[in-house]
Design a protein around this motif. Structure first.
Motif, PDB file in Angstrom:
ATOM      1  N   LYS A  13       1.037  -0.672   0.093  1.00  0.00           N
ATOM      2  CA  LYS A  13      -0.196   0.197  -0.036  1.00  0.00           C
ATOM      3  C   LYS A  13       0.501   1.420  -0.397  1.00  0.00           C
ATOM      4  O   LYS A  13       0.710   2.218  -0.731  1.00  0.00           O
ATOM      5  CB  LYS A  13      -0.820   0.046   1.180  1.00  0.00           C
ATOM      6  CG  LYS A  13      -1.894   1.568   0.997  1.00  0.00           C
ATOM      7  CD  LYS A  13      -3.309   0.766   2.111  1.00  0.00           C
ATOM      8  CE  LYS A  13      -3.650   1.795   2.054  1.00  0.00           C
ATOM      9  NZ  LYS A  13      -4.751   2.132   3.677  1.00  0.00           N
ATOM     10  N   THR A 117      -7.094   1.362  -3.334  1.00  0.00           N
ATOM     11  CA  THR A 117      -8.430   1.544  -3.374  1.00  0.00           C
ATOM     12  C   THR A 117      -8.815   2.329  -1.809  1.00  0.00           C
ATOM     13  O   THR A 117      -8.080   2.202  -1.019  1.00  0.00           O
ATOM     14  CB  THR A 117      -9.100   0.154  -2.753  1.00  0.00           C
ATOM     15  OG1 THR A 117      -8.740  -1.195  -3.748  1.00  0.00           O
ATOM     16  CG2 THR A 117     -10.450   0.272  -3.011  1.00  0.00           C
ATOM     17  N   ARG A 120      -7.930   6.427  -3.493  1.00  0.00           N
ATOM     18  CA  ARG A 120      -8.349   5.741  -5.356  1.00  0.00           C
ATOM     19  C   ARG A 120      -9.488   6.726  -5.690  1.00  0.00           C
ATOM     20  O   ARG A 120     -10.209   7.617  -6.112  1.00  0.00           O
ATOM     21  CB  ARG A 120      -8.014   5.081  -6.110  1.00  0.00           C
ATOM     22  CG  ARG A 120      -8.974   4.553  -7.453  1.00  0.00           C
ATOM     23  CD  ARG A 120      -9.050   3.204  -7.672  1.00  0.00           C
ATOM     24  NE  ARG A 120      -6.973   2.382  -7.112  1.00  0.00           N
ATOM     25  CZ  ARG A 120      -7.467   1.063  -7.292  1.00  0.00           C
ATOM     26  NH1 ARG A 120      -8.513   0.523  -8.282  1.00  0.00           N
ATOM     27  NH2 ARG A 120      -6.253   0.417  -7.177  1.00  0.00           N
ATOM     28  N   GLU A 121     -10.779   6.432  -4.985  1.00  0.00           N
ATOM     29  CA  GLU A 121     -11.668   6.704  -5.197  1.00  0.00           C
ATOM     30  C   GLU A 121     -12.420   7.994  -4.475  1.00  0.00           C
ATOM     31  O   GLU A 121     -12.471   8.615  -5.052  1.00  0.00           O
ATOM     32  CB  GLU A 121     -12.518   5.873  -4.512  1.00  0.00           C
ATOM     33  CG  GLU A 121     -13.873   4.082  -5.260  1.00  0.00           C
ATOM     34  CD  GLU A 121     -12.642   3.219  -5.113  1.00  0.00           C
ATOM     35  OE1 GLU A 121     -11.163   3.956  -3.700  1.00  0.00           O
ATOM     36  OE2 GLU A 121     -11.839   2.647  -6.028  1.00  0.00           O
TER      37      GLU A 121
END
Lengths: 202, 202
Positions: A13, A117, A120-121
């Motif tokens: 990550k 994730t 990202r969003e």
């Protein structure tokens, strides 16, 4: 039993986050049409984004309703990252603007896709919110994105208004988000534009 | 009776705010020692400040205690504005750092002094808070200010570590704020530094 293969940094990550930050460095090489106020060179999109954040901090009091300044700043920091792939599309370039949405969507897929994730969003949705210009924060941020190049143009004898032979109506239409999102700035904007276009050389 | 002389824009509050924003444009011409990741040129302080804001957004989750991200972003946007007058002082420049505080204080007097009262004290105190590095937000922001040039150096074969012949101990000492303010990043930092200084060319 085989020893467990350690996860490479690039797949972790933190590795993804650092890879995104390294990729973001490329925004410093994306050139805009706007010149620096000393006329020495074109502005790049990274330094433009910094200047917008500062502008938002300095003009926050003129937003007609209170805005979440953290959201505004996050939006301004991220709103042009897609230009790493899509380039800067000049506001008055009709052909370029016809393909801008698709080019920027593909860029967003790739660039925000570097992030893990969650982030990202989150960052992608800030970019989408800025572009939709439908929330108070996005409307304020969009007005700020008009004011900063306006000042650079004012300080360089008309800047792109002059070099691209724009009309008073084109410039006024481009500045229109300021009229409602920063109404107290509007008289200054209109006066400056009127003075510029009243000159015989304009 | 004499007609009232209208207040010139430069003396109005909005005029002062816009004058500060125009002055801030000069930060785009202040060069740092750090190179862009493609090695093409030195980074300027305005684009560096943008990159720090993005870094703070991406690494926020690793702050050991929750931070007020709006304050962190505001601090990062404004923390190097004094370099317009004082220039960038290279971290390892002993002579330059001996006079840095005084030079930056004079710069702050002039540059924040362009702003109307209220904003002037607000932005100046963000700069002072960053420099004192005593609050969780300032410690996080200072760690971010170490991580970003670290990445640029990592991507350019050691960057200033190499070109300025720095020792492993000097680089580790410079990076130390990361150890406590972003502890989960520390192993990556140390590994990268160890790998670089283990090479015969380092």
């Amino acid at each position: 039993m085989e020893p467990e293969i350690p996860e490479p940094e690039s797949a972790s990550k933190i590795g993804q986050q650092l890879a995104f930050l390294v990729e973001a460095d490329k925004l410093k090489n994306v050139l805009r049409r706007t010149m620096l106020t000393d006329g020495s060179r074109q502005e790049n999109t990274a330094e433009h984004s910094w200047h917008l954040a500062l502008t938002a901090m300095v003009l926050e009091e003129y937003a007609p309703a209170p805005v979440n300044i953290a959201k505004v700043l996050r939006m301004l920091v991220v709103h042009d990252v897609v230009e790493i792939d899509a380039g800067d599309t000049f506001a008055y370039d009709t052909a370029g603007n016809a393909t801008k949405e698709e080019r920027e969507r593909l860029a967003a897929d790739r660039i925000f896709g570097l992030l893990p994730t969650g982030l990202r969003e989150e960052l992608r949705s800030l970019w989408e919110e800025f572009d939709a210009a439908a929330t108070p924060e996005a409307r304020f941020a969009n007005a700020v994105d008009r004011i900063q190049p306006f000042l650079q143009n004012r300080e360089t004898g008309g800047g792109t208004w002059h070099t691209h032979n724009l009309s008073r109506d084109q410039v006024l239409a481009r500045m229109d988000p300021v009229r409602t999102a920063l109404p107290q700035l509007w008289p200054t904007i209109v006066n400056t534009i009127d003075e510029f276009f009243a000159k015989p050389s304009a």
